[in-house]
Design an enzyme around this catalytic site. Structure first.
Site, short mmCIF file in Angstrom:
data_model
loop_
_atom_site.label_atom_id
_atom_site.label_comp_id
_atom_site.label_asym_id
_atom_site.label_seq_id
_atom_site.Cartn_x
_atom_site.Cartn_y
_atom_site.Cartn_z
N ASP A 9 105.55 93.09 45.06
CA ASP A 9 105.45 92.97 46.51
C ASP A 9 104.09 93.44 47.00
O ASP A 9 103.55 94.45 46.54
CB ASP A 9 106.56 93.84 47.13
CG ASP A 9 106.76 93.60 48.61
OD1 ASP A 9 106.98 92.44 48.99
OD2 ASP A 9 106.71 94.57 49.37
N ASP A 35 125.63 90.57 46.24
CA ASP A 35 125.50 91.67 45.28
C ASP A 35 125.21 91.14 43.88
O ASP A 35 125.17 89.92 43.66
CB ASP A 35 126.75 92.54 45.30
CG ASP A 35 128.05 91.72 45.23
OD1 ASP A 35 128.12 90.83 44.37
OD2 ASP A 35 128.96 91.97 46.04
N ASP A 62 128.62 87.03 47.55
CA ASP A 62 129.30 88.31 47.76
C ASP A 62 130.54 88.36 46.88
O ASP A 62 131.46 87.56 47.06
CB ASP A 62 129.66 88.44 49.25
CG ASP A 62 130.60 89.60 49.54
OD1 ASP A 62 130.61 90.57 48.76
OD2 ASP A 62 131.32 89.52 50.55
N ASP A 92 132.49 92.49 51.16
CA ASP A 92 131.92 93.28 52.26
C ASP A 92 130.97 92.46 53.12
O ASP A 92 130.34 92.99 54.05
CB ASP A 92 131.23 94.54 51.75
CG ASP A 92 130.02 94.24 50.86
OD1 ASP A 92 129.74 93.04 50.60
OD2 ASP A 92 129.35 95.20 50.41
N GLU A 152 102.69 88.83 44.81
CA GLU A 152 102.80 88.30 46.17
C GLU A 152 101.49 88.67 46.87
O GLU A 152 101.36 89.75 47.43
CB GLU A 152 103.99 88.90 46.92
CG GLU A 152 104.14 88.31 48.32
CD GLU A 152 104.75 89.27 49.34
OE1 GLU A 152 105.28 88.77 50.35
OE2 GLU A 152 104.68 90.50 49.15
#
Length: 539
Positions: A201, A28, A20, A24, A267
């Protein structure tokens, strides 16, 4: 053209939990950039980043509202471009996640479909159907969601839409040319920005049986990983393959332009190795995860069977097997294989064996630290599986707890001091931080770095052949990686993993290269404790 993906080791970055940068409590893109030197020094060849696109985060980014933009939670396109540039400067490839089975329910196309009403062409982009029974009050069929509950949700005008995952993730209708064309645009968008490929995915789920018939009655046992046998009309349909042929053609066009290879990685949760291998035929995906080891019990026999079947099936289509032991959807190996010290020993042995196999390997963040699964308190759980299952399944949060980088208390360097991470980290992780392990010669981090350095240095590792050994005691998995002709001082390597309950003695003249734990070896006889792997250079 150098096909770098044939023997690469790639590292999955679950973006919310990696690093991070803005305080927050959520990881990211800029956070990833700050940790690229760590990944370079770890010895991986590249990274796969989980979705960072615009999303309401109902499934933490796998509900995509705009696949060609960055959610402000993670940065912006300029932040991504800077990450990509820096990764390439460090010699790291970057794969981004493509989520083509479904969109978010706030995607403009789905909102338009809802507004247009039953029978409108806008609804053809998704899978809307009339219900069954009196007043069409029952779902169109008996399909169930992976996350629990029915796979259908009724809208205000009475029709139902299909979602194999959460209701906030309506499935696209991949029979529609507009759906295909829009995803082609997405593929080109990220290739134009310079990515090295895609992890795709749910590759086995895009196309459904057109008739949408009922699946067979639910099996008595819980479906843990592979669903296609119990739900044959929802998964692994033949129509998916032309989609990947289309994307392969796009990628190869880019490859020809600049002579740089890119990779498509699937996947694909399909149990039958030969059905799985169909996804990596020469004109389809380059790689697809072999999940057989992830599902295999801790047994030398089970591991040998899984490895043999996967290697044989992919060899038939001229592709390598792609090995994986964990990801953000499953229990971490250090807990899956047992509790406490036993689980960690087995996870270390499994990791060292995995890295000796021929073909590419994907590691999940935290594998290199030997992190265990976390029992996230019920009040802190955020995975939709928890609520959708009626709180009967804890969900996947335990594998997604933010990484411990340094310091002695939360947030362990994941965020700035005093910031509360989006999932709570256990206090016992103070001894498992990357900083603490870096100075411990017996740590899992040091073991992983050593194994990756050897894998890169030894010509017999990575791609190439595997030859099983049958001259060792029961409970041992043993194979040779033959030397490479013409490579100096590369006589080959023998990998031995013990899943036996007692010490095992093996006659293996040579030199010990690396071991996952303490072993006894005098250059002739190897004494291997339970749950231990050793690499030997044969004499």
């Amino acid at each position: 053209m150098h096909l770098w993906w044939l023997d690469a080791v790639l590292y999955e970055v679950y973006i919310r939990s990696f690093a991070d940068s803005d305080g927050d409590g959520i990881g990211d893109l800029a956070g990833i950039t700050t940790r690229l030197p760590y990944l370079r020094d770890l010895g991986v060849d590249g990274i796969w980043i989980t979705p960072f696109y615009r999303s309401p985060m109902a499934d933490h980014g796998y509900d995509v509202a705009d696949h060609r933009d960055v959610d402000p939670l993670f940065g912006d396109l300029a932040t991504f471009d800077a990450l990509l540039t820096d990764a390439h400067r460090h010699g790291l490839k970057v794969l981004v996640d493509l989520v083509p089975n479904h969109s978010s329910d706030v995607h403009p196309a789905f909102r338009a479909a809802l507004a247009a009403g039953a029978g409108a062409p806008e609804r053809d982009l998704y899978i809307f159907r009339d219900g069954r029974g009196e007043n069409a009050a029952q779902p169109p069929n008996n399909w169930v969601s992976v996350f629990g509950g029915p796979a259908w949700t009724q809208v205000a005008d009475g029709q139902w839409y299909l979602h194999l995952f959460a209701p906030q993730q309506p499935d696209w209708n991949w029979r529609h040319p507009q759906v295909r064309a829009d995803h082609d645009t997405t593929v080109r968008f990220w290739l134009d920005r310079g990515v090295d490929g895609f992890r795709i995915d749910v590759t086995h789920g895009l196309v459904k049986n057109d008739l949408l018939p009922d699946n067979p009655p639910a099996p008595g046992e819980t479906i843990t990983f592979f669903r296609e046998r119990a739900e044959p009309h929802a998964w692994d349909q033949d129509g998916v393959h032309e989609i990947y042929q289309r994307w392969r053609a796009i990628v190869e066009d880019y490859d020809r332009r600049d002579g740089t290879a890119r990779a498509l990685v699937g996947e694909t949760w399909v149990a039958d190795p030969r059905r799985l291998a169909r996804y990596v035929r020469p004109d389809e995906l380059h790689l697809t995860f072999a999940f057989s080891l992830l599902a295999a019990p801790w047994s030398a026999a089970a591991w040998r069977s899984a490895i043999t079947e996967d290697l044989a099936a992919t060899a038939e289509v001229g592709a390598p097997a792609t090995w994986v032991l964990s990801n953000h959807d499953v229990i971490r190996p250090a807990s899956r294989y047992g509790d406490g010290a036993i689980g960690l020993r087995r996870a270390r042995a499994a990791l060292l064996t995995l890295l000796a196999l021929p073909g590419p390997v994907f590691l999940y963040q935290g594998d290199e630290l030997g992190l265990p699964e976390v029992d996230v308190p019920p009040e802190a759980r955020q995975d939709p599986v928890w609520e959708r299952s009626g709180r009967s399944r804890p969900g996947r949060d335990g594998a997604r707890v933010p990484l411990p980088w340094s310091e002695h208390a939360q947030p362990f360097g994941f965020s700035a001091a005093g910031v509360t991470p989006w999932l709570p980290q256990p206090d016992v992780w103070a001894d498992l931080t990357a900083q603490a392990q870096a100075s411990d010669p017996m740590s899992t981090l040091v073991l992983t770095r050593g194994a990756l350095a050897l894998r890169r240095a030894l010509a017999c590792l990575g791609g190439g052949a595997l030859r099983w050994r049958d001259d060792l005691a029961p409970g041992c998995l043993a194979f040779d990686r033959p030397g490479v002709p013409g490579a100096p001082d590369q006589a080959g390597l023998t990998c031995v993993m013990s899943t036996a309950e007692r010490d095992t003695t093996c006659a293996l003249p040579g030199r010990l290269i690396l071991a996952s734990g303490p072993v006894g070896y005098d250059g002739v006889t190897l004494t291997l404790p339970p749950d231990t792997t050793a690499w030997l250079a044969p004499r």
